[in-house]
Motif scaffolding. Sequence first.
Motif, short mmCIF file in Angstrom:
data_model
loop_
_atom_site.label_atom_id
_atom_site.label_comp_id
_atom_site.label_asym_id
_atom_site.label_seq_id
_atom_site.Cartn_x
_atom_site.Cartn_y
_atom_site.Cartn_z
N PRO A 242 -74.54 1.82 3.66
CA PRO A 242 -73.83 2.73 4.50
C PRO A 242 -73.70 2.22 5.97
CG PRO A 242 -75.52 3.89 3.29
CD PRO A 242 -75.58 2.54 3.05
N GLN A 243 -74.59 1.29 6.40
CA GLN A 243 -74.67 0.79 7.76
C GLN A 243 -73.47 -0.18 7.76
OE1 GLN A 243 -77.17 0.60 5.65
NE2 GLN A 243 -78.46 -1.30 6.17
N ALA A 246 -70.27 1.73 8.22
CA ALA A 246 -70.12 2.22 9.57
C ALA A 246 -69.64 0.91 10.34
CB ALA A 246 -71.32 2.64 9.93
N GLU A 247 -70.23 -0.22 10.20
CA GLU A 247 -69.48 -1.30 10.88
C GLU A 247 -68.31 -1.88 10.59
OE1 GLU A 247 -71.22 -6.07 11.72
OE2 GLU A 247 -72.00 -5.02 10.03
N ALA A 249 -65.87 0.30 9.64
CA ALA A 249 -64.96 1.16 10.25
C ALA A 249 -64.93 0.83 11.70
CB ALA A 249 -65.55 2.65 9.85
N ARG A 250 -65.98 0.52 12.21
CA ARG A 250 -65.93 0.36 13.86
C ARG A 250 -65.07 -1.14 13.99
NH1 ARG A 250 -68.31 -3.38 16.50
NH2 ARG A 250 -70.00 -3.67 14.91
N ILE A 274 -62.83 4.11 3.68
CA ILE A 274 -62.58 3.82 5.02
C ILE A 274 -61.24 3.96 5.48
CG2 ILE A 274 -62.74 1.24 6.33
CD1 ILE A 274 -65.53 1.81 5.71
N GLU A 277 -61.03 7.28 6.90
CA GLU A 277 -61.83 7.72 8.12
C GLU A 277 -61.38 6.70 9.54
OE1 GLU A 277 -66.49 6.12 9.95
OE2 GLU A 277 -66.04 6.30 7.71
#
Length: 317
Positions: A242-243, A246-247, A249-250, A274, A277
């Motif tokens: 999950p991390q 998130a990375e 996506a950022r 992704i 998102e």
Amino acid sequence: MTARTLPRVLTAAATTLLVLAGGTACSTDVAGADPDRVDVVAAFYPLQFVAERVGGDAVTVTNLAKPGAEPHDLELNPRQVGQVSQAELVFYLKGFQPAVDEAVAQNAADRAFDVTGVAPLRDATAGGHEHEHEGEADHAEEEGGGKDPHLWLDPTRLATVADKLAERLGAVDPDRAADFTTRARTLRSELEKLDTEYAVGLKTCQRREIVVSHAAFGYLAERYRLEQIGLTGLTPDTEPAPQRLAEVAREAREHGATTIFFETLVSPKVAETIAAEVGAKTAVLDPIEGLSADGGGDYLSVMRTNLTSLRTALGCS
């Protein structure tokens, strides 16, 4: 019967007896059936492509990885082990397919051409935005010292592999060595043309970051000054943490990515997540580890399709 074919016939006979003893022989699909051709076993598609182009009608090429199948996790059945045992040349990439490595070590160590011996492989995480999520570094070590095997995505490297294969085939069949060299030169010209198309096509782009589901594009990124952001590492079916999602996506938002790439032989679900998102679309970027089940195109045509997809995603002029 020539001196070249006698050892092969003896080996083929011995192996066939072993396979028959196990009750798994398939008499219609046995390497070594044509004594006038060099029997080459290729571990997966890009090597099959090179072997067929360099060998021409002087070789019979068997691909261990079937179309539509993901080659990383290939398991060999007894018939395929027999093909490795009987082949005059096994064309493989050590560390990419453990089952092939084992079969070569046990049955064909003296008749194997390992692509990793042609030129050093790049580190799996060298350069750009290629980050490791938790546990990925250890897994990379298990896959072969953290080296990226996908060298065929740099056409110039593949040309060098073709040159070396011509030399090896010439040693197996000296009477046709000049023919192998000529065909390798022809293939090199085609690959150099493809390289120029990529260099020109990706020279001026709005973005240089590619977000991919599987970090297979390091050689391509290195060659054409792109930066790879991978959802997963070298193994395409690894579930990203999950991390890591998130990375990515950022980073996709930071770089204004308009496209999240997935590949033909792996589920697009993570890439689609992704993309939704960050407000991007999805598209195929094919690592050409194998052809799709419909068998359409070849290495050159798929690479050109990839170039079109990259130019669209990166806003190239």
